[in-house]
Design a protein around this motif. Structure first.
Motif, short mmCIF file in Angstrom:
data_model
loop_
_atom_site.label_atom_id
_atom_site.label_comp_id
_atom_site.label_asym_id
_atom_site.label_seq_id
_atom_site.Cartn_x
_atom_site.Cartn_y
_atom_site.Cartn_z
N UNK A 59 0.81 -1.21 0.00
CA UNK A 59 0.00 0.00 0.00
C UNK A 59 0.84 1.26 0.00
N UNK A 60 2.15 1.12 0.00
CA UNK A 60 3.03 2.28 0.09
C UNK A 60 3.27 2.91 -1.28
N UNK A 61 3.74 4.17 -1.26
CA UNK A 61 4.09 4.85 -2.50
C UNK A 61 5.33 4.22 -3.14
N UNK A 62 6.20 3.63 -2.31
CA UNK A 62 7.40 2.98 -2.83
C UNK A 62 7.03 1.80 -3.73
N UNK A 63 6.04 1.02 -3.31
CA UNK A 63 5.60 -0.12 -4.12
C UNK A 63 5.01 0.36 -5.45
N UNK A 64 4.19 1.41 -5.41
CA UNK A 64 3.57 1.93 -6.63
C UNK A 64 4.64 2.49 -7.58
N UNK A 65 5.64 3.17 -7.01
CA UNK A 65 6.70 3.72 -7.86
C UNK A 65 7.53 2.61 -8.50
N UNK A 66 7.83 1.55 -7.74
CA UNK A 66 8.57 0.42 -8.29
C UNK A 66 7.78 -0.28 -9.39
N UNK A 67 6.48 -0.39 -9.20
CA UNK A 67 5.64 -1.03 -10.21
C UNK A 67 5.62 -0.21 -11.49
N UNK A 68 5.55 1.10 -11.36
CA UNK A 68 5.58 1.96 -12.55
C UNK A 68 6.91 1.85 -13.28
N UNK A 69 7.99 1.76 -12.54
CA UNK A 69 9.31 1.62 -13.16
C UNK A 69 9.41 0.30 -13.91
N UNK A 70 8.91 -0.75 -13.30
CA UNK A 70 8.96 -2.08 -13.96
C UNK A 70 8.13 -2.07 -15.23
N UNK A 71 6.94 -1.48 -15.18
CA UNK A 71 6.07 -1.44 -16.36
C UNK A 71 6.68 -0.59 -17.47
N UNK A 72 7.31 0.53 -17.10
CA UNK A 72 7.92 1.39 -18.12
C UNK A 72 9.14 0.73 -18.76
N UNK A 73 9.89 -0.02 -17.97
CA UNK A 73 11.07 -0.68 -18.51
C UNK A 73 10.71 -1.94 -19.30
N UNK A 74 9.50 -2.45 -19.11
CA UNK A 74 9.07 -3.65 -19.83
C UNK A 74 8.63 -3.36 -21.25
N UNK A 75 8.32 -2.11 -21.55
CA UNK A 75 7.85 -1.74 -22.88
C UNK A 75 9.03 -1.32 -23.75
N UNK A 76 9.09 -1.77 -25.00
CA UNK A 76 10.20 -1.36 -25.88
C UNK A 76 10.08 0.11 -26.28
N UNK A 77 11.21 0.71 -26.53
CA UNK A 77 11.21 2.11 -26.94
C UNK A 77 10.60 2.25 -28.33
N UNK A 78 10.01 3.41 -28.60
CA UNK A 78 9.40 3.64 -29.91
C UNK A 78 10.46 3.63 -31.00
N UNK A 79 10.14 2.94 -32.09
CA UNK A 79 11.06 2.85 -33.21
C UNK A 79 12.08 1.74 -33.09
N UNK A 80 12.10 1.05 -31.94
CA UNK A 80 13.06 -0.04 -31.78
C UNK A 80 12.56 -1.29 -32.49
N UNK A 81 13.47 -2.11 -32.94
CA UNK A 81 13.15 -3.35 -33.65
C UNK A 81 13.18 -4.53 -32.68
N UNK A 82 12.37 -5.50 -32.99
CA UNK A 82 12.29 -6.68 -32.17
C UNK A 82 13.56 -7.51 -32.31
#
Length: 229
Positions: A59-82
């Protein structure tokens, strides 16, 4: 999980997080932060304070921030190739084979007990067979050769008369031998399996009694005479 984040200098971030939870005792001066964390988060302290550190972290803000970081790092950058690889292995087949052979060679070389036991068994079994069948090799061959020579004469005579091709004879010879070999193998294995005291499982007994006759059939196929048409 009760914490996941930066430690900070001298674990300041970690101390700040846990001291911010109501009821958690403050860290004493010159006390090891890791030891203090284990002490204040023990199950007995949780029961005493009536809190659940895992639920507090979720329930902490630390958990939410870590989750956002994980989700952002899981998505490939725009224009990148597989990412694509021609093979799942870093080396080709020949290099893989050499590596596996070298590893197995070292494994066997470093296991002298295993190899010496195998050699001892083969020497003893060879001596046993040699004693039991001493000077009987010609007698054993003489019991087989008359039947084989008779069949060979017949097959040559009938092949030259174009009654059938060599593959038809070879296939028939294999098929007709299967029930006899199977019966012999089953009788032999039924006697030896309990005598040797192998693992008493119906599945293993079935596999043992089936695979052995199949091996005899394969050996028969390899020694069937092939003639040119």
């Amino acid at each position: 999980m009760i914490y996941s984040g930066e430690l900070g200098q001298h674990s300041s971030r970690l101390i700040e997080y846990f001291e911010g939870i109501p009821g958690v005792p403050k860290i004493k001066e010159n006390h090891n932060p890791a030891t203090w964390m284990l002490e204040v988060t023990s199950p007995s302290v949780e029961a005493q304070l009536g809190i659940d550190f895992a639920c507090i972290y979720k329930e902490s803000h630390l958990y939410k921030r870590n989750k956002e970081i994980v989700e952002s790092q899981s998505l490939p950058a725009q224009g990148s190739e597989k990412l694509q690889f021609s093979t799942p292995f870093p080396q080709n087949g020949w290099e893989q084979l050499k590596a596996c052979l070298w590893k197995r060679h070292l494994s066997y070389w470093r296991s002298p007990k295993y190899n010496l036991v195998r050699l001892a068994f083969i020497i003893l079994s060879s001596l046993l067979y040699g004693v039991l069948l001493r000077q009987k090799g010609q007698n054993l061959c003489s019991s087989v050769l008359p039947f084989v020579s008779t069949q060979r004469t017949i097959v040559y005579r009938e092949r030259f008369s174009r009654m059938y091709s060599s593959w038809a004879y070879s296939l028939a010879q294999v098929i007709i031998e299967i029930p006899y070999i199977f019966l012999e193998a089953v009788l032999f294995l039924t006697i030896t399996y309990p005598a040797v005291n192998f693992y008493g499982s119906a599945y293993k007994v079935f596999c043992y009694n089936i695979c052995k006759p199949l091996l005899h059939v394969v050996q028969l196929v390899l020694r069937v005479p092939h003639t040119r048409t």
